[in-house]
Design a protein around this motif. Structure first.
Motif, PDB file in Angstrom:
ATOM      1  N   LYS A  33       0.804  -1.247   0.088  1.00 32.55           N
ATOM      2  CA  LYS A  33       0.093   0.044  -0.061  1.00 32.55           C
ATOM      3  C   LYS A  33       1.085   1.242   0.008  1.00 32.55           C
ATOM      4  CE  LYS A  33      -3.770  -2.170   2.311  1.00 32.55           C
ATOM      5  NZ  LYS A  33      -4.882  -2.198   3.463  1.00 32.55           N
ATOM      6  N   GLU A  34       0.583   2.258  -0.628  1.00 32.12           N
ATOM      7  CA  GLU A  34       1.255   3.570  -0.776  1.00 32.12           C
ATOM      8  C   GLU A  34       0.131   4.670  -0.888  1.00 32.12           C
ATOM      9  OE1 GLU A  34       3.741   3.353  -4.185  1.00 32.12           O
ATOM     10  OE2 GLU A  34       2.194   3.029  -5.623  1.00 32.12           O
ATOM     11  N   PHE A  35       0.601   5.757  -0.847  1.00 36.35           N
ATOM     12  CA  PHE A  35       0.007   6.641  -0.894  1.00 36.35           C
ATOM     13  C   PHE A  35       0.379   7.851  -2.252  1.00 36.35           C
ATOM     14  CE2 PHE A  35      -1.104   5.955   3.436  1.00 36.35           C
ATOM     15  CZ  PHE A  35      -2.358   6.222   3.618  1.00 36.35           C
ATOM     16  N   ILE A  36      -0.672   8.199  -2.980  1.00 31.17           N
ATOM     17  CA  ILE A  36      -0.158   9.168  -4.111  1.00 31.17           C
ATOM     18  C   ILE A  36      -1.580  10.178  -4.270  1.00 31.17           C
ATOM     19  CG2 ILE A  36       0.854   7.387  -5.436  1.00 31.17           C
ATOM     20  CD1 ILE A  36      -1.505   7.101  -7.320  1.00 31.17           C
ATOM     21  N   SER A  37      -1.301  11.254  -4.670  1.00 37.44           N
ATOM     22  CA  SER A  37      -2.292  12.409  -4.960  1.00 37.44           C
ATOM     23  C   SER A  37      -3.225  11.715  -5.812  1.00 37.44           C
ATOM     24  CB  SER A  37      -1.579  13.749  -5.202  1.00 37.44           C
ATOM     25  OG  SER A  37      -1.131  13.503  -6.772  1.00 37.44           O
ATOM     26  N   LEU A  38      -4.447  12.627  -5.725  1.00 39.82           N
ATOM     27  CA  LEU A  38      -5.386  12.414  -6.415  1.00 39.82           C
ATOM     28  C   LEU A  38      -5.137  12.689  -8.183  1.00 39.82           C
ATOM     29  CD1 LEU A  38      -8.521  11.385  -6.965  1.00 39.82           C
ATOM     30  CD2 LEU A  38      -9.094  13.946  -6.526  1.00 39.82           C
ATOM     31  N   GLN A  39      -4.210  13.837  -8.197  1.00 41.52           N
ATOM     32  CA  GLN A  39      -3.986  14.189  -9.653  1.00 41.52           C
ATOM     33  C   GLN A  39      -3.159  13.310 -10.121  1.00 41.52           C
ATOM     34  OE1 GLN A  39      -2.437  18.183 -10.040  1.00 41.52           O
ATOM     35  NE2 GLN A  39      -1.760  17.942 -12.101  1.00 41.52           N
ATOM     36  N   GLU A  40      -2.019  12.582  -9.468  1.00 42.34           N
ATOM     37  CA  GLU A  40      -1.137  11.481  -9.904  1.00 42.34           C
ATOM     38  C   GLU A  40      -1.865  10.470 -10.402  1.00 42.34           C
ATOM     39  OE1 GLU A  40       2.838   9.152  -8.834  1.00 42.34           O
ATOM     40  OE2 GLU A  40       2.064  10.615  -7.564  1.00 42.34           O
ATOM     41  N   PHE A  41      -3.039   9.923  -9.409  1.00 44.60           N
ATOM     42  CA  PHE A  41      -3.679   8.893  -9.689  1.00 44.60           C
ATOM     43  C   PHE A  41      -4.390   8.823 -10.854  1.00 44.60           C
ATOM     44  CE2 PHE A  41      -7.788   6.693  -8.986  1.00 44.60           C
ATOM     45  CZ  PHE A  41      -7.462   5.364  -8.579  1.00 44.60           C
ATOM     46  N   VAL A  42      -5.033   9.957 -11.261  1.00 40.45           N
ATOM     47  CA  VAL A  42      -6.024  10.291 -12.380  1.00 40.45           C
ATOM     48  C   VAL A  42      -4.928  10.366 -13.529  1.00 40.45           C
ATOM     49  CG1 VAL A  42      -7.634  11.650 -13.466  1.00 40.45           C
ATOM     50  CG2 VAL A  42      -7.792  11.351 -11.183  1.00 40.45           C
ATOM     51  N   GLU A  43      -4.027  10.992 -13.731  1.00 36.57           N
ATOM     52  CA  GLU A  43      -2.993  11.127 -14.758  1.00 36.57           C
ATOM     53  C   GLU A  43      -2.492   9.752 -14.866  1.00 36.57           C
ATOM     54  OE1 GLU A  43      -1.469  15.706 -14.226  1.00 36.57           O
ATOM     55  OE2 GLU A  43      -0.383  13.956 -13.398  1.00 36.57           O
ATOM     56  N   LYS A  44      -2.249   8.995 -14.005  1.00 38.29           N
ATOM     57  CA  LYS A  44      -1.421   7.581 -14.319  1.00 38.29           C
ATOM     58  C   LYS A  44      -2.517   6.455 -14.918  1.00 38.29           C
ATOM     59  CE  LYS A  44       2.752   7.862 -11.734  1.00 38.29           C
ATOM     60  NZ  LYS A  44       3.308   7.125 -10.667  1.00 38.29           N
ATOM     61  N   ARG A  45      -3.932   6.570 -14.164  1.00 40.49           N
ATOM     62  CA  ARG A  45      -4.701   5.572 -14.274  1.00 40.49           C
ATOM     63  C   ARG A  45      -6.039   5.854 -15.439  1.00 40.49           C
ATOM     64  NH1 ARG A  45      -1.758   4.587 -10.060  1.00 40.49           N
ATOM     65  NH2 ARG A  45      -2.148   2.903  -8.724  1.00 40.49           N
ATOM     66  N   CYS A  46      -5.887   6.934 -15.608  1.00 42.09           N
ATOM     67  CA  CYS A  46      -6.973   7.431 -16.614  1.00 42.09           C
ATOM     68  C   CYS A  46      -6.292   8.392 -17.655  1.00 42.09           C
ATOM     69  CB  CYS A  46      -8.199   8.307 -15.821  1.00 42.09           C
ATOM     70  SG  CYS A  46      -8.822   7.515 -14.175  1.00 42.09           S
ATOM     71  N   PRO A  47      -5.372   7.677 -18.721  1.00 43.31           N
ATOM     72  CA  PRO A  47      -4.812   8.438 -19.509  1.00 43.31           C
ATOM     73  C   PRO A  47      -5.963   9.035 -20.665  1.00 43.31           C
ATOM     74  CG  PRO A  47      -4.531   6.017 -19.789  1.00 43.31           C
ATOM     75  CD  PRO A  47      -4.928   6.269 -18.466  1.00 43.31           C
ATOM     76  N   SER A  48      -6.884   8.410 -20.770  1.00 41.79           N
ATOM     77  CA  SER A  48      -8.095   8.678 -21.997  1.00 41.79           C
ATOM     78  C   SER A  48      -8.637   9.949 -21.369  1.00 41.79           C
ATOM     79  CB  SER A  48      -9.012   7.521 -21.978  1.00 41.79           C
ATOM     80  OG  SER A  48      -8.533   6.333 -22.615  1.00 41.79           O
ATOM     81  N   LEU A  49      -8.771  10.356 -20.230  1.00 37.68           N
ATOM     82  CA  LEU A  49      -9.345  11.542 -19.922  1.00 37.68           C
ATOM     83  C   LEU A  49      -8.526  12.525 -20.455  1.00 37.68           C
ATOM     84  CD1 LEU A  49     -11.414  12.850 -18.116  1.00 37.68           C
ATOM     85  CD2 LEU A  49      -9.844  12.965 -16.194  1.00 37.68           C
ATOM     86  N   HIS A  50      -7.410  12.574 -20.642  1.00 36.18           N
ATOM     87  CA  HIS A  50      -6.414  13.566 -21.258  1.00 36.18           C
ATOM     88  C   HIS A  50      -6.480  13.448 -22.916  1.00 36.18           C
ATOM     89  CE1 HIS A  50      -5.136  13.450 -17.229  1.00 36.18           C
ATOM     90  NE2 HIS A  50      -5.250  14.644 -17.289  1.00 36.18           N
ATOM     91  N   SER A  51      -7.132  12.525 -23.468  1.00 34.75           N
ATOM     92  CA  SER A  51      -7.095  12.395 -24.799  1.00 34.75           C
ATOM     93  C   SER A  51      -7.961  13.330 -25.548  1.00 34.75           C
ATOM     94  CB  SER A  51      -7.228  10.904 -25.270  1.00 34.75           C
ATOM     95  OG  SER A  51      -8.791  10.626 -24.940  1.00 34.75           O
ATOM     96  N   LYS A  52      -7.750  13.568 -26.861  1.00 30.50           N
ATOM     97  CA  LYS A  52      -8.371  14.451 -27.572  1.00 30.50           C
ATOM     98  C   LYS A  52      -9.729  13.690 -27.964  1.00 30.50           C
ATOM     99  CE  LYS A  52      -4.845  17.430 -29.276  1.00 30.50           C
ATOM    100  NZ  LYS A  52      -4.144  18.204 -30.330  1.00 30.50           N
ATOM    101  N   PHE A  53     -10.681  14.422 -28.048  1.00 30.17           N
ATOM    102  CA  PHE A  53     -12.123  13.904 -28.456  1.00 30.17           C
ATOM    103  C   PHE A  53     -12.557  14.592 -29.863  1.00 30.17           C
ATOM    104  CE2 PHE A  53     -16.801  15.087 -28.642  1.00 30.17           C
ATOM    105  CZ  PHE A  53     -17.042  13.879 -29.188  1.00 30.17           C
ATOM    106  N   HIS A  54     -12.539  13.765 -30.894  1.00 31.61           N
ATOM    107  CA  HIS A  54     -12.797  14.264 -32.268  1.00 31.61           C
ATOM    108  C   HIS A  54     -14.360  13.766 -32.509  1.00 31.61           C
ATOM    109  CE1 HIS A  54      -8.759  15.288 -33.253  1.00 31.61           C
ATOM    110  NE2 HIS A  54      -8.318  14.381 -32.634  1.00 31.61           N
TER     111      HIS A  54
END
Length: 446
Positions: A33-54
C-alpha cells in the motif's frame, strides 16, 4: 456556416481542473500500500481523460450531438439485460433496481458494483447507460471488467409504479440513500462505484456530499451534471432553440411521465400534490421551469423541505454546485463545453481536495459521439475514461469500509443506524428487463 463547420477547427484537448492540494489516496502498489495524490492517480490510471475527442464529422456541434442522443438508433449496440428488484420504501414509494448481469452466480462476493442513476425521465434502457455498463459488466474473458451493476430507476420511470403521493426531483436524495442500504446489505464485501447522468448526477452529487465521511461509495463519476439549476435554466430559456427545443422537450417528457400516474397521484383530493398533478397533466409542451413550478416544487420530494414557493426556490435548494466542498470520496465530473442544456459548470467554484472536473470542448449533452467502424457508425468517447476510472478506483484504491454505519432491520424494514426515519424492503417478483426496449411516450437520451 459556423454552426456546421466551426467546431472542426477547435482545439480538441480536454481541460482538466485539479484541486490546489489534491487528496492523498491510499492505493495498492507493487510494494504494498502506498499514498499518491489524486492528480497523480488520475493522470496515471485514466490516460484517456486527457486524450483528444474528435466528434463524428456529421455530428460536429453540441446541438447535433445532443439531438442524436434522442433520435439515434442504439437498439443494436451495447445490449444489456437486467433483473429487476422492486424496493418498497418506508413512505410507501417504490424504486426499480435493475441488476446486471442477470446471472451473477459465479461472481465473487467482493466483485465491484457500479451504482447508476439515469437522467431526467430515463431508465436503465438509456443508450448512455448501456454504453458504459456493457463493457463494465462484460466478462473479463471477453475483454470487460467483469463487474456487477445496478441502475436505480426513479419512482414512476422505466415502468416503475407510483405507490405513494410523490414523484422525484433533482434535490430529493433519500431514494438513492435507501437503495444503497439495500445494495450494501446484499453485497457487504463489494466496493460501490457511483455513476450518474444529468439529473441523476445532480442527485448523486448531493447524496455523496450529504453523506460526507460516511458515504458508502468508494468513488463517483458524474456526467452532464446540471450543477447550478437556476443559472442553467435561465440560459436555456434565453435562446429560441434552448427554450423551444430543449426546455419544452424536457417539459413534455415530464408531462408524459406524469400522465402515466395521474390517477394515483390525484386519488386523495385533500393533498396538494393531487391538484398539482391534475394541473401539470393538462400542460402542453411546457418549458421545464413551468412544469417544475406547477408540479415538482410540490410533488418532487418529502416534507421538509417540500413544498417550495416557486420553481426557482426549488432550484436554489436542489443545486449541487453549492455542496461540492462536502465530498469526501474520489470524485470525477465530466461535462462538455458545447452542451446546450448545461452551460454553467463550476470549474472555479471548488477547491475540494477530492474533486476533479473535466470539460471536453465538444460532446453536447450526454453525447460524446465519435466515428466508429463503418460509415454513420458512432461510439461514445467518454466510455474509455469512465471505464478507466471505474477500474482504477475499484481495484487500486484502498478504503476502510469497516467504519460504515450499521445496517439493521427495524419493524421489517432495512434501515441505517441514525436514519430510522428511512427504511426499505423487497416486494413483488423479480422481472427480466430487456435493456434496449425504450419506454413508450418519452424522448430518450435526456
Amino acid at each position: 456556416m459556423s454552426f456546421l463547420f466551426g467546431p472542426w477547427y477547435q482545439d480538441r484537448t480536454t481541460r482538466v481542473w485539479y484541486p490546489p492540494a489534491p487528496a492523498l489516496i491510499q492505493t495498492r502498489g507493487l510494494l504494498g500500500k502506498e499514498f499518491i495524490s489524486l492528480q497523480e492517480f488520475v493522470e496515471k490510471r485514466c490516460p484517456s481523460l486527457h486524450s483528444k475527442f474528435h466528434p463524428a464529422w456529421w455530428l460536429p456541434s453540441g446541438h447535433m450531438q445532443t439531438i442524436y442522443c434522442a433520435v439515434g438508433d442504439f437498439s443494436h449496440r451495447d445490449k444489456v439485460n437486467y433483473k429487476r428488484t422492486f424496493l418498497r420504501l418506508k413512505d410507501g414509494g417504490t424504486l426499480g433496481l435493475d441488476f446486471t448481469p442477470v446471472d451473477n452466480s459465479d461472481m465473487l462476493p467482493d466483485t465491484p458494483i457500479v451504482v447508476v442513476m439515469h437522467g431526467l425521465t430515463g431508465g436503465s434502457y438509456e443508450s448512455y447507460v448501456r454504453a458504459i455498463l456493457a463493457p463494465a459488466c462484460r466478462a473479463v474473458s471477453q475483454g470487460g471488467l467483469g463487474y456487477r451493476a445496478v441502475v436505480v430507476n426513479f419512482r414512476g420511470c422505466a415502468g416503475v409504479p407510483i405507490t405513494s403521493p410523490q414523484l422525484y426531483s433533482a434535490g430529493h436524495t433519500d431514494d438513492i440513500r435507501q437503495a444503497v442500504f439495500h445494495i450494501s446489505n446484499q453485497f457487504p464485501d463489494a466496493p460501490l462505484l457511483g455513476l450518474s447522468f444529468s439529473l441523476g448526477a445532480n442527485v448523486m452529487t448531493r447524496y455523496i456530499a450529504e453523506e460526507g465521511e460516511d458515504c458508502r461509495f468508494q468513488s463517483a463519476c458524474v456526467l452532464g451534471c446540471p450543477w447550478n439549476l437556476i443559472a442553467n435554466v435561465r440560459k436555456l430559456d434565453s435562446t429560441y432553440i434552448g427554450r423551444h427545443v430543449y426546455s419544452k422537450g424536457m417539459g413534455q417528457n415530464l408531462v408524459n411521465t406524469l400522465k402515466k400516474h395521474t390517477s394515483l397521484l390525484t386519488r386523495d383530493s385533500n393533498l396538494a400534490i393531487a391538484e398539482a398533478a391534475s394541473l401539470a397533466s393538462a400542460l402542453s409542451w411546457p418549458t421545464i421551469d413551468t412544469f417544475d413550478h406547477v408540479f415538482t416544487r410540490i410533488g418532487g420530494g418529502s416534507s421538509p423541505p417540500w413544498p417550495f414557493a416557486s420553481a426557482f426556490e426549488y432550484y436554489e435548494y436542489s443545486s449541487s454546485h453549492k455542496v461540492l466542498g462536502n465530498i469526501r470520496v474520489p470524485f470525477l465530473s465530466i461535462n462538455a463545453a458545447d452542451d446546450p442544456v448545461v452551460q454553467e459548470v463550476p470549474v472555479d467554484e471548488t477547491e475540494n481536495d477530492w474533486v476533479v472536473m473535466a470539460v471536453t470542448p465538444n460532446g453536447g449533452h450526454l453525447g460524446w459521439f465519435e466515428s466508429d467502424n463503418g460509415w454513420s457508425q458512432v461510439r461514445r468517447w467518454v466510455c474509455a475514461p469512465v471505464i478507466e476510472w471505474l477500474r482504477a478506483t475499484a481495484e487500486d484504491v484502498c478504503r476502510n469500509r469497516q467504519n460504515m454505519k450499521k445496517l439493521q432491520e427495524v419493524d421489517g424494514l432495512l434501515t441505517e443506524e441514525g436514519s430510522e426515519r428511512l427504511g426499505c424492503k423487497v416486494v413483488g417478483e423479480e422481472l427480466i428487463i430487456i435493456g434496449t426496449e425504450v419506454e413508450a411516450g418519452t424522448i430518450a437520451g435526456l
